[in-house]
Design a protein around this motif. Structure first.
Motif, PDB file in Angstrom:
ATOM      1  N   SER A 270     -30.649 -24.133  27.607  1.00 17.31           N
ATOM      2  CA  SER A 270     -29.557 -24.644  28.443  1.00 17.31           C
ATOM      3  C   SER A 270     -30.059 -25.059  29.812  1.00 17.31           C
ATOM      4  CB  SER A 270     -28.456 -23.592  28.601  1.00 17.31           C
ATOM      5  OG  SER A 270     -27.792 -23.366  27.390  1.00 17.31           O
ATOM      6  N   GLU A 271     -30.965 -24.263  30.368  1.00 11.56           N
ATOM      7  CA  GLU A 271     -31.503 -24.565  31.695  1.00 11.56           C
ATOM      8  C   GLU A 271     -32.212 -25.924  31.699  1.00 11.56           C
ATOM      9  OE1 GLU A 271     -34.938 -22.330  33.831  1.00 11.56           O
ATOM     10  OE2 GLU A 271     -33.049 -21.247  34.247  1.00 11.56           O
ATOM     11  N   GLN A 272     -32.993 -26.198  30.673  1.00 15.30           N
ATOM     12  CA  GLN A 272     -33.693 -27.490  30.581  1.00 15.30           C
ATOM     13  C   GLN A 272     -32.700 -28.647  30.451  1.00 15.30           C
ATOM     14  OE1 GLN A 272     -37.213 -27.676  27.941  1.00 15.30           O
ATOM     15  NE2 GLN A 272     -36.832 -25.481  27.597  1.00 15.30           N
ATOM     16  N   VAL A 273     -31.679 -28.444  29.617  1.00 15.96           N
ATOM     17  CA  VAL A 273     -30.679 -29.491  29.428  1.00 15.96           C
ATOM     18  C   VAL A 273     -29.895 -29.717  30.715  1.00 15.96           C
ATOM     19  CG1 VAL A 273     -28.586 -30.169  28.173  1.00 15.96           C
ATOM     20  CG2 VAL A 273     -30.504 -29.090  26.941  1.00 15.96           C
ATOM     21  N   ILE A 274     -29.497 -28.643  31.379  1.00 15.49           N
ATOM     22  CA  ILE A 274     -28.724 -28.749  32.623  1.00 15.49           C
ATOM     23  C   ILE A 274     -29.527 -29.488  33.687  1.00 15.49           C
ATOM     24  CG2 ILE A 274     -27.725 -27.416  34.528  1.00 15.49           C
ATOM     25  CD1 ILE A 274     -26.989 -25.307  32.233  1.00 15.49           C
ATOM     26  N   ASN A 275     -30.817 -29.193  33.789  1.00 22.23           N
ATOM     27  CA  ASN A 275     -31.654 -29.912  34.757  1.00 22.23           C
ATOM     28  C   ASN A 275     -31.666 -31.408  34.453  1.00 22.23           C
ATOM     29  OD1 ASN A 275     -32.315 -27.634  36.238  1.00 22.23           O
ATOM     30  ND2 ASN A 275     -34.173 -27.229  35.087  1.00 22.23           N
ATOM     31  N   ALA A 276     -31.785 -31.761  33.181  1.00 13.31           N
ATOM     32  CA  ALA A 276     -31.771 -33.182  32.792  1.00 13.31           C
ATOM     33  C   ALA A 276     -30.403 -33.798  33.091  1.00 13.31           C
ATOM     34  CB  ALA A 276     -32.112 -33.325  31.311  1.00 13.31           C
TER      35      ALA A 276
ATOM     36  N   GLU B 250     -19.219 -32.106  33.287  1.00 11.50           N
ATOM     37  CA  GLU B 250     -18.492 -31.168  32.430  1.00 11.50           C
ATOM     38  C   GLU B 250     -19.411 -30.541  31.389  1.00 11.50           C
ATOM     39  OE1 GLU B 250     -14.848 -32.866  30.974  1.00 11.50           O
ATOM     40  OE2 GLU B 250     -14.055 -33.085  33.007  1.00 11.50           O
ATOM     41  N   ARG B 251     -20.373 -31.303  30.876  1.00 15.08           N
ATOM     42  CA  ARG B 251     -21.304 -30.751  29.893  1.00 15.08           C
ATOM     43  C   ARG B 251     -22.222 -29.724  30.556  1.00 15.08           C
ATOM     44  NH1 ARG B 251     -21.533 -29.336  24.697  1.00 15.08           N
ATOM     45  NH2 ARG B 251     -23.709 -29.125  24.067  1.00 15.08           N
ATOM     46  N   ALA B 252     -22.712 -30.014  31.759  1.00  7.68           N
ATOM     47  CA  ALA B 252     -23.561 -29.047  32.472  1.00  7.68           C
ATOM     48  C   ALA B 252     -22.807 -27.747  32.689  1.00  7.68           C
ATOM     49  CB  ALA B 252     -24.037 -29.635  33.799  1.00  7.68           C
ATOM     50  N   GLN B 253     -21.550 -27.846  33.051  1.00  5.48           N
ATOM     51  CA  GLN B 253     -20.732 -26.654  33.283  1.00  5.48           C
ATOM     52  C   GLN B 253     -20.508 -25.897  31.971  1.00  5.48           C
ATOM     53  OE1 GLN B 253     -17.354 -25.887  32.338  1.00  5.48           O
ATOM     54  NE2 GLN B 253     -17.455 -23.994  33.509  1.00  5.48           N
ATOM     55  N   ALA B 254     -20.251 -26.604  30.894  1.00  6.61           N
ATOM     56  CA  ALA B 254     -20.014 -25.967  29.591  1.00  6.61           C
ATOM     57  C   ALA B 254     -21.243 -25.212  29.105  1.00  6.61           C
ATOM     58  CB  ALA B 254     -19.608 -27.018  28.560  1.00  6.61           C
ATOM     59  N   LEU B 255     -22.420 -25.657  29.512  1.00  2.00           N
ATOM     60  CA  LEU B 255     -23.661 -24.999  29.102  1.00  2.00           C
ATOM     61  C   LEU B 255     -24.022 -23.811  29.997  1.00  2.00           C
ATOM     62  CD1 LEU B 255     -25.789 -28.136  28.187  1.00  2.00           C
ATOM     63  CD2 LEU B 255     -24.938 -26.377  26.610  1.00  2.00           C
ATOM     64  N   GLY B 256     -23.141 -23.471  30.938  1.00  2.00           N
ATOM     65  CA  GLY B 256     -23.366 -22.309  31.794  1.00  2.00           C
ATOM     66  C   GLY B 256     -24.010 -22.630  33.124  1.00  2.00           C
ATOM     67  N   GLY B 257     -24.082 -23.905  33.460  1.00  2.00           N
ATOM     68  CA  GLY B 257     -24.696 -24.304  34.720  1.00  2.00           C
ATOM     69  C   GLY B 257     -23.682 -24.810  35.715  1.00  2.00           C
ATOM     70  N   THR B 258     -24.190 -25.293  36.814  1.00  2.00           N
ATOM     71  CA  THR B 258     -23.354 -25.862  37.865  1.00  2.00           C
ATOM     72  C   THR B 258     -23.799 -27.301  38.097  1.00  2.00           C
ATOM     73  OG1 THR B 258     -23.238 -23.694  38.911  1.00  2.00           O
ATOM     74  CG2 THR B 258     -22.585 -25.592  40.254  1.00  2.00           C
ATOM     75  N   PRO B 259     -22.886 -28.246  37.962  1.00  2.00           N
ATOM     76  CA  PRO B 259     -23.258 -29.642  38.215  1.00  2.00           C
ATOM     77  C   PRO B 259     -23.513 -29.896  39.699  1.00  2.00           C
ATOM     78  CG  PRO B 259     -20.960 -29.471  37.452  1.00  2.00           C
ATOM     79  CD  PRO B 259     -21.509 -28.096  37.522  1.00  2.00           C
ATOM     80  N   VAL B 260     -24.496 -30.762  39.973  1.00  2.00           N
ATOM     81  CA  VAL B 260     -24.744 -31.143  41.368  1.00  2.00           C
ATOM     82  C   VAL B 260     -23.517 -31.866  41.899  1.00  2.00           C
ATOM     83  CG1 VAL B 260     -27.245 -31.276  41.213  1.00  2.00           C
ATOM     84  CG2 VAL B 260     -25.903 -33.291  40.705  1.00  2.00           C
ATOM     85  N   SER B 261     -23.198 -31.638  43.178  1.00  2.00           N
ATOM     86  CA  SER B 261     -22.013 -32.296  43.719  1.00  2.00           C
ATOM     87  C   SER B 261     -22.139 -32.700  45.178  1.00  2.00           C
ATOM     88  CB  SER B 261     -20.779 -31.397  43.534  1.00  2.00           C
ATOM     89  OG  SER B 261     -20.970 -30.159  44.188  1.00  2.00           O
ATOM     90  N   SER B 262     -22.880 -31.969  45.974  1.00  2.00           N
ATOM     91  CA  SER B 262     -22.961 -32.330  47.397  1.00  2.00           C
ATOM     92  C   SER B 262     -23.896 -33.522  47.574  1.00  2.00           C
ATOM     93  CB  SER B 262     -23.480 -31.140  48.218  1.00  2.00           C
ATOM     94  OG  SER B 262     -24.861 -30.934  47.967  1.00  2.00           O
TER      95      SER B 262
END
Length: 178
Positions: free
Chosen positions: A27-33, A83-95
């Motif tokens: 998940s961490e690798q996917v969230i980073n991508a 939304e996918r990053a959040q569903a995988l347990g991560g936090t989407p970049v926003s600032s």
């Protein structure tokens, strides 16, 4: 006076267990991508909006409408990625700062250029994003995250279509005389 207490629910950069049963390391690798794609998409979005606001000339109406639609496509893609990053347990970049740090592409500067130059800059961003999306589709497939791969496939179809339209606008054939 009501007392408020600030509480961080998830620290940015951490990944929690998720209900989608993709292990945390994958998940961490996917969230980073996904966060890179999200940041890149917002760079593209803002550049498209800049050109939407500043376009002039004989093709104003058509280009103004196209650039507005293309920016909407980017905004919709950003929402899917976040939304996918959040569903995988991560936090989407926003600032703004985080978006800048995670983006792999550079927008044009603040100057206003002729529309042909502006569209060439857009096409460069589209090309870089397409290459990155292809890499991330392969990454997510290799990690067994077929849903993220499918989301990225749907996004790349739209991105390639908009890039192809920009390519058509840059062709030499025109009704406008010099």
């Amino acid at each position: 006076m009501e007392e408020t207490q600030e509480h961080v629910r998830r620290e940015f950069g951490t990944v929690e267990e998720n209900e989608l049963r993709l292990d945390v390391e994958k998940s961490e690798q996917v969230i980073n991508a996904l966060n890179q794609d999200l940041a890149d998409t917002y760079v593209l979005y803002h550049q498209l909006k800049k050109h939407h606001w500043n376009v002039e000339g004989a093709e104003f109406r058509d280009l103004h409408l196209f650039l507005g639609d293309a920016a909407e496509h980017a905004e919709e893609a950003a929402d899917e990625l976040a939304e996918r990053a959040q569903a995988l347990g991560g936090t989407p970049v926003s600032s703004g700062k985080a978006l800048q740090e995670h983006a792999s592409i550079e927008p044009e500067d603040e100057d206003v250029y002729d529309i042909r130059t502006s569209l060439q800059h857009d096409l460069e961003l589209y090309g870089d994003i397409i290459e990155s999306l292809r890499d991330h589709i392969e990454l997510t497939e290799n990690l067994g995250d077929h849903a993220s791969a499918q989301i990225l496939r749907e996004i790349i179809v739209e991105v390639e279509e908009d890039a192809h339209h920009v390519e058509h606008y840059l062709e030499d054939d025109t009704l406008v005389l010099d």
